[in-house]
Design an enzyme around this catalytic site. Structure first.
Site: not given
Ligand SMILES: *Cc1c(COP(=O)(O)O)cnc(C)c1O
Length: 412
Positions: A66, A164, A196, A252, A298, A345
């Protein structure tokens, strides 16, 4: 003293340093006119995926690509991950999944964060798996599949305690019942149940065990309802590396395929056998002398302690260099370490090189890389900016040229 000025003024400038191939790479260097270049070592991505598969030998691997593969480039990374044995790819948004498929990626693809009106028909036609977390989603997916006269492959998302995405508690039971109705009508095939973690980076946190129990109960519920699940999946990078009991049928990982540690307090990339894939470089737009006591950038947050030379680097917060790393972000010039001088900057940062520095306009600056040549890492930038390495790589902007090394292909 300012002899350096007389010297450079009286001598022809040497040709700019040839951009060097990055360590371990076999590809070609970037075009010389680019102010900033991110070298992406695709061989590292492939190797990292292999390492992760060894951490989870009983599971398939879904490489999370992603957000333009966490800033590394969607298609080249996807192909490198498949070469390392990823049999699935995952994106949050549907558009990226469609881009993968339309560019010839044949791996299974899962996408999970969509809003009403998303092109579910386009996804189903391309055999992209879809997450269903809410009744509206299931309705739109089933309607699109019915119109196409086919069944959409769906993964039911259960909120096991992250709070979430996903269906929580009794909502999951209702979602499952509706999904089974759609399955009996021939419009969906429930192939997965997934979730997750909230605290995957703290494997001993009590919520980890609890979320796994809720997850396993949801899986049992789906199987008792008659689902023939193909994949049960819960583990991101941190859980893939630290929690074998959470591997189930599919892991994942995202961050770890880019060679960054998701658990820097527990172990750095090397400790897990990972190699950072991205090296961010830029070239000095200007190197000039400044007298002692001169404020730099700055608000003059940095003031020169002595007569010195400062280098101007043409990357700033528009390119993803965090402004929070003002006066802290680490750099390497010709193998020596420095910190950003003063404010970051929009388009530029400065470095106070000292009076003796031989650096010149056009010379290369390494902001971060694998760290093997003593250069800083993305993790060090994360610490400097009080954030996580995910954000350092993912926020790199479009003005930074990506050059792919070590893969079987040229730039996308
Ligand atoms: C981004 C994401 C992952 C991967 O997470 P990492 O911490 O980068 O390994 C896995 N599952 C879901 C649902 C995510 O949104």
């Amino acid at each position: 003293m300012s002899d350096w000025w007389a010297m450079t003024a009286s001598q022809p400038l040497p040709p700019p340093a040839a951009p060097s191939a990055r360590p371990g790479s076999s590809g070609s260097p970037g075009s010389s006119g680019s102010p900033a270049t991110a070298y992406i070592d695709l061989a590292a991505v492939t190797a990292n995926v292999r390492v992760l598969r060894r951490h989870a030998p009983g599971a398939q691997l879904l490489a999370v690509v992603k957000a333009d593969a966490y800033g590394h480039g969607l298609l080249p990374v996807a192909r490198a991950a498949v070469a390392g044995g990823a049999t699935w790819l995952g994106t949050a948004l549907l558009d990226e999944a469609i881009t993968l498929r339309d560019n010839g990626i044949q791996a299974r693809i899962l996408t999970w964060l969509n809003v009403s009106g998303a092109d579910f028909a386009g996804a189903i036609r391309r055999e992209i798996d879809l997450s269903a977390a809410a009744p509206w989603q299931l309705r739109e997916i089933a309607a699109a599949a019915r119109a196409l006269g086919t069944a959409a492959r769906i993964h039911l998302k259960v909120d096991t305690g992250l709070g979430r995405n996903g269906a929580f508690g009794a909502d999951f039971t209702a979602l499952l019942a509706s999904a089974r109705d759609c399955e009996r009508d021939g419009n969906v095939k429930i192939v997965g149940v997934w979730s997750h973690f909230a605290y995957a980076d703290q494997p001993d946190h009590p919520t980890v065990r609890h979320q796994q129990e809720v997850f396993e109960a949801a899986v049992r519920e789906a199987e008792a309802a008659g689902c023939e699940l193909e994949v049960r999946h819960l583990a991101n990078s941190a859980a893939t590396l630290t929690n074998p009991s959470a591997h189930y049928d599919l892991v994942r990982p995202g961050l770890a395929i880019y060679g960054l540690s998701p658990v820097p307090e527990l172990g750095d990339a090397t400790a897990y056998g990972l190699r950072p894939a991205m090296t961010l470089t830029a070239r000095f737009a200007l190197v000039k002398g400044l007298p002692a006591g001169q404020g730099v950038s700055y608000a003059h947050q940095h003031v020169t302690a002595a007569d010195t030379r400062v280098g101007l680097i043409p990357v700033g917060y528009a390119d993803g260099i965090p402004r929070h790393a003002s006066a802290r972000g680490p750099l390497a010039v010709a193998g020596r370490r420095y910190r950003v001088a003063g404010r970051v900057c929009m388009d530029q940062i400065l470095v106070d090189l000292g009076a003796d520095s031989p650096a010149q306009a056009g010379d290369e600056v390494v902001l971060f890389g694998p760290g093997e040549g003593g250069e800083p890492t993305a993790q060090e930038w994360a610490v400097a900016a009080d954030t996580i390495s995910y954000e350092i790589v993912t926020r790199l902007g479009p003005r930074v040229e990506r050059v792919y090394l070590g893969g079987s292909e040229e730039s996308p």
